[in-house]
Design a protein around this motif. Structure first.
Motif, mmCIF file in Angstrom:
data_model
loop_
_atom_site.group_PDB
_atom_site.id
_atom_site.type_symbol
_atom_site.label_atom_id
_atom_site.label_comp_id
_atom_site.label_asym_id
_atom_site.label_seq_id
_atom_site.Cartn_x
_atom_site.Cartn_y
_atom_site.Cartn_z
ATOM 1 N N ASP A 38 0.700 -1.086 -0.375
ATOM 2 C CA ASP A 38 -0.026 -0.063 -0.059
ATOM 3 C C ASP A 38 0.565 1.148 0.365
ATOM 4 O O ASP A 38 0.700 2.058 -0.698
ATOM 5 C CB ASP A 38 -0.904 0.051 1.125
ATOM 6 C CG ASP A 38 -2.347 -1.289 1.277
ATOM 7 O OD1 ASP A 38 -2.571 -1.514 0.324
ATOM 8 O OD2 ASP A 38 -2.913 -1.287 1.922
ATOM 9 N N ILE A 39 1.792 1.340 0.569
ATOM 10 C CA ILE A 39 2.701 2.224 0.734
ATOM 11 C C ILE A 39 3.595 2.334 -0.576
ATOM 12 O O ILE A 39 3.882 3.707 -1.254
ATOM 13 C CB ILE A 39 4.213 1.868 1.313
ATOM 14 C CG1 ILE A 39 3.401 2.303 3.003
ATOM 15 C CG2 ILE A 39 4.804 3.655 2.035
ATOM 16 C CD1 ILE A 39 4.279 1.428 4.546
ATOM 17 N N TYR A 40 3.982 1.222 -1.206
ATOM 18 C CA TYR A 40 4.714 1.448 -2.502
ATOM 19 C C TYR A 40 3.784 2.625 -3.655
ATOM 20 O O TYR A 40 4.589 3.297 -4.511
ATOM 21 C CB TYR A 40 4.676 -0.471 -3.139
ATOM 22 C CG TYR A 40 5.449 -0.436 -3.951
ATOM 23 C CD1 TYR A 40 7.578 -0.324 -4.218
ATOM 24 C CD2 TYR A 40 4.618 -0.316 -5.057
ATOM 25 C CE1 TYR A 40 7.832 0.039 -5.699
ATOM 26 C CE2 TYR A 40 5.232 -0.376 -6.551
ATOM 27 C CZ TYR A 40 7.056 -0.549 -7.106
ATOM 28 O OH TYR A 40 7.455 -1.007 -7.542
ATOM 29 N N ARG A 41 2.279 1.964 -3.780
ATOM 30 C CA ARG A 41 1.324 2.343 -4.828
ATOM 31 C C ARG A 41 1.559 3.791 -4.349
ATOM 32 O O ARG A 41 1.055 3.956 -5.592
ATOM 33 C CB ARG A 41 -0.060 1.054 -4.796
ATOM 34 C CG ARG A 41 -1.283 1.828 -5.345
ATOM 35 C CD ARG A 41 -2.275 0.864 -5.398
ATOM 36 N NE ARG A 41 -2.914 0.783 -4.347
ATOM 37 C CZ ARG A 41 -3.695 1.041 -4.060
ATOM 38 N NH1 ARG A 41 -5.103 1.704 -5.123
ATOM 39 N NH2 ARG A 41 -4.497 1.334 -2.899
ATOM 40 N N THR A 42 0.359 3.823 -2.722
ATOM 41 C CA THR A 42 0.493 5.307 -2.758
ATOM 42 C C THR A 42 0.932 5.993 -3.387
ATOM 43 O O THR A 42 1.167 7.066 -3.710
ATOM 44 C CB THR A 42 -0.211 5.397 -1.103
ATOM 45 O OG1 THR A 42 -0.875 4.351 -1.023
ATOM 46 C CG2 THR A 42 -0.279 6.837 -1.301
ATOM 47 N N ARG A 43 2.846 6.155 -3.193
ATOM 48 C CA ARG A 43 4.146 6.905 -2.940
ATOM 49 C C ARG A 43 4.439 6.466 -4.758
ATOM 50 O O ARG A 43 4.710 7.898 -5.133
ATOM 51 C CB ARG A 43 4.979 6.404 -2.140
ATOM 52 C CG ARG A 43 5.291 6.489 -0.958
ATOM 53 C CD ARG A 43 4.317 7.903 -0.416
ATOM 54 N NE ARG A 43 4.905 7.639 1.279
ATOM 55 C CZ ARG A 43 3.898 8.375 1.981
ATOM 56 N NH1 ARG A 43 2.733 9.456 1.089
ATOM 57 N NH2 ARG A 43 3.067 9.111 2.686
ATOM 58 N N ALA A 44 3.894 6.367 -5.358
ATOM 59 C CA ALA A 44 4.254 5.974 -6.773
ATOM 60 C C ALA A 44 3.195 6.933 -7.421
ATOM 61 O O ALA A 44 3.109 7.575 -8.811
ATOM 62 C CB ALA A 44 4.282 4.367 -7.129
ATOM 63 N N PHE A 45 1.393 6.608 -6.385
ATOM 64 C CA PHE A 45 0.505 7.593 -7.716
ATOM 65 C C PHE A 45 0.641 9.201 -6.983
ATOM 66 O O PHE A 45 0.457 9.917 -7.559
ATOM 67 C CB PHE A 45 -0.633 7.030 -6.584
ATOM 68 C CG PHE A 45 -0.948 5.740 -7.242
ATOM 69 C CD1 PHE A 45 -0.540 4.866 -8.376
ATOM 70 C CD2 PHE A 45 -2.805 5.469 -7.515
ATOM 71 C CE1 PHE A 45 -1.340 3.481 -8.693
ATOM 72 C CE2 PHE A 45 -3.156 4.419 -7.577
ATOM 73 C CZ PHE A 45 -2.179 3.816 -8.452
ATOM 74 N N GLU A 46 1.210 9.834 -5.448
ATOM 75 C CA GLU A 46 1.960 10.582 -5.666
ATOM 76 C C GLU A 46 2.481 11.002 -6.773
ATOM 77 O O GLU A 46 2.430 12.273 -7.552
ATOM 78 C CB GLU A 46 1.803 11.019 -4.184
ATOM 79 C CG GLU A 46 1.383 10.460 -3.464
ATOM 80 C CD GLU A 46 1.835 10.390 -1.466
ATOM 81 O OE1 GLU A 46 0.823 10.426 -0.475
ATOM 82 O OE2 GLU A 46 2.906 10.085 -1.419
ATOM 83 N N GLN A 47 3.682 9.904 -7.136
ATOM 84 C CA GLN A 47 4.803 10.956 -7.757
ATOM 85 C C GLN A 47 4.304 11.224 -9.609
ATOM 86 O O GLN A 47 4.426 12.344 -9.239
ATOM 87 C CB GLN A 47 5.971 9.986 -8.064
ATOM 88 C CG GLN A 47 7.030 9.962 -6.765
ATOM 89 C CD GLN A 47 7.394 11.395 -5.924
ATOM 90 O OE1 GLN A 47 7.846 12.043 -7.057
ATOM 91 N NE2 GLN A 47 7.226 11.405 -4.721
ATOM 92 N N ILE A 48 3.854 10.680 -10.120
ATOM 93 C CA ILE A 48 2.706 10.536 -11.111
ATOM 94 C C ILE A 48 1.630 11.606 -11.098
ATOM 95 O O ILE A 48 1.967 12.280 -12.193
ATOM 96 C CB ILE A 48 2.084 9.319 -11.365
ATOM 97 C CG1 ILE A 48 2.773 8.140 -11.390
ATOM 98 C CG2 ILE A 48 1.394 9.419 -12.475
ATOM 99 C CD1 ILE A 48 2.033 6.653 -11.224
ATOM 100 N N ALA A 49 0.796 11.866 -10.256
ATOM 101 C CA ALA A 49 0.507 12.809 -10.521
ATOM 102 C C ALA A 49 0.633 14.176 -9.545
ATOM 103 O O ALA A 49 0.714 15.129 -10.448
ATOM 104 C CB ALA A 49 -0.730 13.012 -8.668
ATOM 105 N N LEU A 50 1.703 14.648 -9.411
ATOM 106 C CA LEU A 50 3.273 15.359 -8.788
ATOM 107 C C LEU A 50 3.463 15.781 -10.341
ATOM 108 O O LEU A 50 3.462 17.100 -10.571
ATOM 109 C CB LEU A 50 3.875 15.252 -7.882
ATOM 110 C CG LEU A 50 4.984 16.368 -7.484
ATOM 111 C CD1 LEU A 50 3.830 17.534 -7.052
ATOM 112 C CD2 LEU A 50 6.280 15.482 -6.033
ATOM 113 N N GLY A 51 4.056 14.826 -11.207
ATOM 114 C CA GLY A 51 4.709 14.930 -12.325
ATOM 115 C C GLY A 51 4.224 14.779 -13.564
ATOM 116 O O GLY A 51 4.613 15.747 -14.196
#
Length: 110
Positions: A38-51
């Protein structure tokens, strides 16, 4: 050896494998594995949304960040604290999911 886990395995086929310690957790500790995922997926999604972009190395980054966050924040947490944390990470990922899907689809990585 990389093993496809879902139909999306053809997307970004060089994604990193989960670390052995996560895969090798006993069944009674499955909630720990779920939390790291869950941490992995959330942090990846945050980076995608941010970038605003979804290259494979952002959609499926190294597991190091998720491992570190788990170890720093939850290593000594009890099962119920980890389950609650998983719920919170999932809520965040689900908030981001529609935007991330659009970004990743545009980049051919969904």
């Amino acid at each position: 050896m990389k093993t496809p886990h879902t139909a999306e395995a053809s997307i970004c086929p060089d994604r990193p494998d989960e670390p052995n310690w996560i895969r090798d957790l006993p069944a009674q500790d499955a909630y720990k594995r779920v939390l790291v995922q869950d941490i992995y997926r959330t942090r990846a999604f945050e980076q995608i949304a941010l970038g605003g972009a979804c290259p494979c190395d952002v959609r499926f980054p190294s597991w190091a960040t998720a491992e570190h966050e788990f170890q720093e924040r939850f290593e000594d947490a009890d099962r119920w604290e980890m389950l609650e944390a998983s719920r919170e990470y999932n809520e965040r990922a689900n908030e981001l999911r529609p935007a991330v899907m659009d970004i990743c689809r545009a980049d051919g990585n969904w």
